[in-house]
Design an enzyme around this catalytic site. Sequence first.
Site, PDB file in Angstrom:
ATOM      1  N   CYS A  60      10.073 -31.163  16.461  1.00  0.00           N
ATOM      2  CA  CYS A  60       8.539 -31.712  17.023  1.00  0.00           C
ATOM      3  C   CYS A  60       8.394 -31.009  18.439  1.00  0.00           C
ATOM      4  O   CYS A  60       6.944 -30.656  18.537  1.00  0.00           O
ATOM      5  CB  CYS A  60       8.345 -33.146  16.978  1.00  0.00           C
ATOM      6  SG  CYS A  60       9.589 -34.049  17.748  1.00  0.00           S
ATOM      7  N   HIS A 102       9.536 -38.686  19.297  1.00  0.00           N
ATOM      8  CA  HIS A 102       8.407 -37.529  18.661  1.00  0.00           C
ATOM      9  C   HIS A 102       7.801 -37.035  20.229  1.00  0.00           C
ATOM     10  O   HIS A 102       7.590 -37.515  21.022  1.00  0.00           O
ATOM     11  CB  HIS A 102       7.688 -38.061  17.619  1.00  0.00           C
ATOM     12  CG  HIS A 102       6.782 -37.498  16.934  1.00  0.00           C
ATOM     13  ND1 HIS A 102       7.289 -36.286  16.242  1.00  0.00           N
ATOM     14  CD2 HIS A 102       5.561 -37.284  16.671  1.00  0.00           C
ATOM     15  CE1 HIS A 102       6.530 -35.805  15.625  1.00  0.00           C
ATOM     16  NE2 HIS A 102       5.219 -36.373  15.959  1.00  0.00           N
ATOM     17  N   ASP A 159      -1.177 -33.861  15.912  1.00  0.00           N
ATOM     18  CA  ASP A 159       0.261 -33.805  15.645  1.00  0.00           C
ATOM     19  C   ASP A 159       0.455 -32.539  14.852  1.00  0.00           C
ATOM     20  O   ASP A 159       0.446 -32.469  13.699  1.00  0.00           O
ATOM     21  CB  ASP A 159       0.705 -35.039  15.053  1.00  0.00           C
ATOM     22  CG  ASP A 159       2.107 -35.070  15.024  1.00  0.00           C
ATOM     23  OD1 ASP A 159       2.680 -34.020  15.484  1.00  0.00           O
ATOM     24  OD2 ASP A 159       2.767 -36.035  14.414  1.00  0.00           O
TER      25      ASP A 159
END
Lengths: 655, 305
Positions: free
Chosen positions: A409, A453, A469
């Site tokens: 991520c 994250h 995201d």
Amino acid sequence: MSIPVAENLSTGRVVALIGSLALVVAPHAVRIPLWIALIATAVLILRAVLAWQGRGLPSPRLLVMLAIGSIVGIWLSFGMLFNRDAAVALLVLMLCLKMMELRSLRDAVVLILLGYFLVITNFLYSQTLPMALYLLGCVWLITACLVAFQYRSVAPDPRPMLRLSGLMLAQAIPLMLVFFLLFPRVQGPLWGLPQASASALSGLSDSMSPGSLSNLSLSDAVAFRVEFDSPPPKPNKLYWRGPVLWDFDGRTWRGGDAAPRVGRDIETAGTPIRYTITLEPHNMRWLFAIDLPAQRLEGALQTQDFQLLSIRPVRARQRYAMSSYLDYRYGANEPRRNLARALQLPEGFNPRARKLAADLYARSSTPDEVVQSVLALFRGQPFYYTLVPPELGRDNIDEFLFETRRGFCEHYAASFVFLMRAAGVPARIVTGYQGGVLNPIGNYLIVRQSEAHAWAEVWMGDEGWVRVDPTAAVSPMRIEAGIAGAVPAGDPLPLMVRTDSEWLKRLRFSWDAAANGWNQWVLGYTPERQMQMLQRAGFTRPNWQNLAVALMAVTSFVTAILCMLLLARLRRRVPDPVLSPWLVLQAKLTRIGLGPRPGEGPVHWSDRAATALPAEAADRLRTLADLYVRLRYGRDRVKGREVAELRRGVRALRV
Amino acid sequence: MNSEIRPVLTAIGRIILGKERQVRLTCACLLARGHLLIEDLPGVGKTTLAHALAKALGLDFQRVQFTSDLLPADILGVSVFDRESGAFKFHPGPIFSQVVLADEVNRATPKAQSALLEAMEEHQVTIEGETRKLPEPFFVIATQNPSHQVGTFPLPESQLDRFLMRIQLGYPDATAERALLSGSERRDMIDELTAAIDPAGLVELQRRVREVHAAPALLDYVQALLAHTRRSADFITGLSPRAGLSLLNAARAWAFMDGRSAVLPEDLQAVLPPVAGHRLHAANGYARLSSDDLAGKLIAEVPIP
């Protein structure tokens, strides 16, 4: 010179004592200097061998020299500072040396008491549930040793001793509970100890470079646990906001100089969700909350980018209630200075990415189009989500976007924000946690470090800051189903987040629920909670004097109950029809000082008592004694008529 | 007092002066089919007691002086080749009599001791592959000199357990001693003694002793005594189940001699010192207590259930 050992210290008992005390000392082994651990082990083994071979012990002079040597060694290891570690090391060494003096019962008792004390010192370092259970086992064993040393006869079977020891511990439980609940508490964790602050704790930091989050994802340590007042939101709404990163130097993203939030440029819709977070210590200041935190916290400040910062670093487990809005709009009036900061990029890095951004900018008319085209790029081209991305060099964004295309991520968030800024759209990175696993047993959410994250926020004029995201574009599973579903098979994953076997999962959930209960109810039993409990119990203005009185009263009460239970067990025998009138008779004569002496039989006693009584009473007493002896010890069956006669006779006897 | 036993006790009491209790215990031991160990100094009347007992009961009597060169064959007997019949003929040893006095049993080697002790236990001996029954009744009185232990083989605990009782005679008191000094020769008196009972009658008495009743309450008391010795920190080893049986049997004999058909706690208490004394060992703090004191302590500490 060697000194013989007393006989009642049999080999078995000595070896059992050594073994039990070794178990008590064992957790300290990694905390004390290596040389002490080695000496302690050697001494314990040597003592066991001496006991085994029935040999004598070294002379006191040698032991005194060893003791002085140990003190000097500890002084050399720890210096003048006599702190917790030095004290524990000294205790461990002295315990082992005392072992070499184990010659009499008294020495054994001293060792066992020292063992109890060492059990307590283990709690200075760790107060977890497994440690508590382990030490409970140790207490059980050393208490059994204490019991064993009280038997003088040779009794090789340890089971009755273990049983008695267990029984004693069980009988101590009520008193333990009373003391736990009522003993006046001091502020802070158990015994108000300073936590070891230098110890490394995993967690998010105020910077992010390639690889930092994926490393964190390999840890299954718990970051925090959450209890929701209502059903928890869907996983794709669970963005736990942590450090917000603004500044990029070509490799590392950094946050910092977070100004407190002023004003109120926030629009919300719907009702806030309420929840309570129990945050594990991570030595940083962030307090996590679901986007977007709706309230301020005492002892914490909220920055303008909506981070929650505790005044002091979180060094102890902390519990706080929070509420959050899931539908919100904020930052439409963001100051120019911040927007400029959200656009800066270092010169001379990642030329290919800059060119790509320029192309996108040329082709799009609104910021939203830029966002969509970058997400389409992530979706369309063969990007992979993996926990083990390849190493990246100087132009890491370029290499990731055009060559490796494998990343975690942080890679997606970093390259997304880079492209946005290069295309003239203000953007920043938000790190934190995403998702969490619901523990059905305690009905709370566990968020582990592996759920760490990173995502992006872009500024879209009137819309304000909007969360994007990019990881969701590459791997929707990561957001919907959690990390375990998103990582390809074969990638390393921490044990605790695996989903393979159902019963293992249940076991893990049960264990976590137990650990959570331990944290909440045992370690989290603070002075405030104690006072709350007293208030609920009826004290209007509780203070420590109330506590002391309550403690004494309840302790006496519990002890009395225990005594009554034990007495009742002694008396539980069915009253014997022949014996009970006899006991009444004995009681009658005891009142005038003619009771039976210890161990005096019925015939001897009645003869002796009869000589001191007037003639008529003496005759009656002799008759009764004859009758009693015949009934109780005679061959003939006991007849009800005779029993009644005995009872009548006893009642009629006047003395 | 049992009418059949009273004349025996009276007869012995005329010869052994001032030792009624020991004489009664000796008789109880015999009636309970046990064996007796007397631990005392020389010259206090051990041999006289054994001899008088045998005579008063009409039993034949043999005395074996144990010495360090005593061989098992000297006790049990030996087969000798008989020239006339051309076969081996067994010459029985002193063990083949109804009352055997093993004098200074700790002077002999363990080998000779064990020959005696096995005979005591089995009531039979096996010599050269042939098992021979010992006479009925069979009663061994062994004596042991507690002092002058140089060159002796004290009986180990496991062997001591074979004796139902261990008693001490002790010095007589002044009156008894005066009577002893002024009276006639003991040996002559023993010779003049007539049997108050015959061996068959004695066996019958032994049988009736076994029938004396022990009520559940009494067995509770026995168990409480045993349990206390095992649990208490004052004793190194507790009493064995065999010790419990011995205690009960001795108490039966005591009750029988008192003319009762059931055992009372007092009977147990009366026989406890001689029966348990040599089986109990005090732990450190009580090492100086005599076996009587130990038994007294035991009686005082265990309530009668």
